[in-house]
Design an enzyme around this catalytic site. Sequence first.
Site, short mmCIF file in Angstrom:
data_model
loop_
_atom_site.label_atom_id
_atom_site.label_comp_id
_atom_site.label_asym_id
_atom_site.label_seq_id
_atom_site.Cartn_x
_atom_site.Cartn_y
_atom_site.Cartn_z
N ASP A 13 0.82 -1.22 0.00
CA ASP A 13 0.00 0.00 0.00
C ASP A 13 0.86 1.27 0.00
O ASP A 13 0.44 2.30 0.52
CB ASP A 13 -0.95 0.03 1.22
CG ASP A 13 -1.76 -1.24 1.36
OD1 ASP A 13 -2.37 -1.65 0.37
OD2 ASP A 13 -1.77 -1.83 2.47
N GLY A 15 1.72 3.04 -2.58
CA GLY A 15 1.47 3.90 -3.74
C GLY A 15 2.17 3.40 -4.98
O GLY A 15 2.52 4.18 -5.87
N LYS A 16 2.38 2.06 -5.04
CA LYS A 16 3.09 1.49 -6.20
C LYS A 16 2.34 1.72 -7.50
O LYS A 16 2.95 1.89 -8.55
CB LYS A 16 3.28 -0.03 -5.99
CG LYS A 16 4.29 -0.40 -4.92
CD LYS A 16 4.57 -1.89 -4.90
CE LYS A 16 3.37 -2.72 -4.51
NZ LYS A 16 2.90 -2.48 -3.14
N GLY A 17 1.00 1.70 -7.45
CA GLY A 17 0.22 1.82 -8.67
C GLY A 17 0.56 3.05 -9.48
O GLY A 17 0.81 2.97 -10.68
N GLY A 40 -3.73 -4.61 -4.52
CA GLY A 40 -4.52 -3.61 -5.22
C GLY A 40 -3.70 -2.41 -5.63
O GLY A 40 -2.87 -1.92 -4.85
N HIS A 41 -3.89 -1.93 -6.85
CA HIS A 41 -3.24 -0.72 -7.33
C HIS A 41 -4.33 0.24 -7.83
O HIS A 41 -5.20 -0.17 -8.58
CB HIS A 41 -2.28 -1.02 -8.49
CG HIS A 41 -1.06 -1.76 -8.07
ND1 HIS A 41 -0.22 -2.38 -8.97
CD2 HIS A 41 -0.52 -1.99 -6.86
CE1 HIS A 41 0.78 -2.96 -8.32
NE2 HIS A 41 0.61 -2.72 -7.04
N THR A 42 -4.26 1.46 -7.37
CA THR A 42 -5.19 2.49 -7.85
C THR A 42 -4.42 3.46 -8.74
O THR A 42 -3.42 4.03 -8.31
CB THR A 42 -5.83 3.25 -6.67
OG1 THR A 42 -6.55 2.32 -5.85
CG2 THR A 42 -6.79 4.31 -7.18
N THR A 129 -7.01 -11.79 2.91
CA THR A 129 -8.12 -11.19 2.18
C THR A 129 -9.22 -12.20 1.89
O THR A 129 -10.26 -11.84 1.35
CB THR A 129 -7.64 -10.61 0.83
OG1 THR A 129 -7.03 -11.66 0.07
CG2 THR A 129 -6.63 -9.49 1.06
N GLN A 223 2.24 -6.34 -2.92
CA GLN A 223 2.45 -6.28 -1.47
C GLN A 223 3.75 -5.54 -1.14
O GLN A 223 4.10 -4.61 -1.84
CB GLN A 223 2.44 -7.69 -0.86
CG GLN A 223 1.08 -8.36 -0.83
CD GLN A 223 0.84 -9.26 -2.03
OE1 GLN A 223 1.74 -9.82 -2.61
NE2 GLN A 223 -0.42 -9.40 -2.40
N VAL A 299 -8.31 -3.34 -2.66
CA VAL A 299 -9.01 -4.60 -2.89
C VAL A 299 -10.12 -4.83 -1.89
O VAL A 299 -11.25 -5.16 -2.24
CB VAL A 299 -8.01 -5.79 -2.86
CG1 VAL A 299 -8.75 -7.12 -2.86
CG2 VAL A 299 -7.08 -5.71 -4.06
N ARG A 304 -6.66 1.09 6.79
CA ARG A 304 -5.28 0.78 7.11
C ARG A 304 -4.89 1.40 8.45
O ARG A 304 -5.34 2.49 8.79
CB ARG A 304 -4.35 1.30 6.01
CG ARG A 304 -4.59 0.65 4.66
CD ARG A 304 -3.74 1.29 3.57
NE ARG A 304 -4.10 0.77 2.25
CZ ARG A 304 -4.20 1.49 1.16
NH1 ARG A 304 -3.98 2.80 1.20
NH2 ARG A 304 -4.52 0.94 0.00
N VAL A 331 4.15 12.38 0.32
CA VAL A 331 4.76 13.43 1.15
C VAL A 331 3.73 14.49 1.50
O VAL A 331 3.74 15.06 2.60
CB VAL A 331 5.96 14.05 0.40
CG1 VAL A 331 6.51 15.25 1.18
CG2 VAL A 331 7.06 13.02 0.20
#
Length: 429
Positions: A13, A15-17, A40-42, A129, A223, A299, A304, A331
């Site tokens: 989580d 912010g990889k997306g 999950g990627h947004t 999940t 992940q 997902v 969190r 940031v």
Amino acid sequence: MANVTVIGAQWGDEGKGKIVDWLASRADAVVRFQGGHNAGHTLVIDGKVFKLSLLPSGIVSGTLSIIGNGVVLDPWALKSEIEKLESQGVKITDDNFAIADNCPLILPIHRDLDGLRETAAGSGKIGTTGRGIGPAYEDKVGRRAIRVCDLAHLDKMDSQLDRLCAHHDALRAGFGEPPVDRERLLKDLADIADFVLRFAQPVWKRLKKVRKAGAKILFEGAQGVLLDVDHGTYPFVTSSNTVSGTAASGSGLGPNSTGYVLGIVKAYTTRVGSGPFPTELDDDAGQRLGERGHEFGTVTGRQRRCGWFDAVIVRQSCSISGVTGIALTKVDVLDGFDTVKICTGYRLRGKIMDYFPAHAADQAEVEPIYEEMDGWHESTAGARSYADLPANAIKYIQRVQELIETPVALVSTSPEREDTILMRDPFED
């Protein structure tokens, strides 16, 4: 031009997306190499939101996107995700999307088992999940998995089903459940087979061709390193290796092809589900981080847990995963804090520690040692150059870089693709 491997350097989580999407627009191929549809990627592109959980992020920009053999694939979830993206105008064909033909499948019986175990675990819940990822990996290692290539040979499945059902029937009986309905399972697989098989191929061969042509390949992890089944906060981990080295085995290319390793790191810390979290905040500051950062799982929608930046775990993740440089995300969520804190070490039963211990009891007991810095009240949101950042934000980034002993390659200042400050181009390393 170098290839790039992207991994999360915390508990996922990070912010990889957004970062993967930004890199994918400059890559020739994007490869998912581990995990399942629990990740999950947004993506936010020109104000339009795309939510992915299985498909590589490059698919939205039309980049060749590949699901490698290290992934466990739920074919019904794949179909649903493809249909959703197509309804948003994304074109997905066998020209721009491929699935490894030796990729193991997640079956309905895996989802059943996942749910039964978590329900029965009580206070020992892992916090999965419930999508069957763990049981699918177990069957892969136990040599009883049904793989994508098997969908073309469903009339020759008797011996495989014997092995599979011998294992699952015994487990189901222990939970008071009936045996696996073999006929129903075969029918379900037959119904989905054609949809999956049109994308199936030996992707190691296609990637070899792509690499030979000198194209840029982006390896996309799911992940984070702290959820790695070997190196994470065991047993509160995922069921696969999330470290960068898995890019080689999970794609079919050798370790010399994975290139620059970019670790994605959030400017604070979050995690979903159960498990240790030394810098977790149960106060107004933690709530403020969660609200400003919109910290809900892509997902699952689960809220969190939030806390201050932990330099110890990030330094450890960067070392274990061979991170070349980091992308620091969110940031802007720290804008407006009078002071910000960074965990620089731990205290465990009177002893000072500079690493995260392996045992769960020790992990639960460590107390963070904080360094406090002045915050900033100017906005960093949307900044696209280092000069646009407030002085105290720059000091914070520089201190993070020093403590994790890894350079910052880029900084993300919003979910939008272009709101990125580039200090070092991973593809040109």
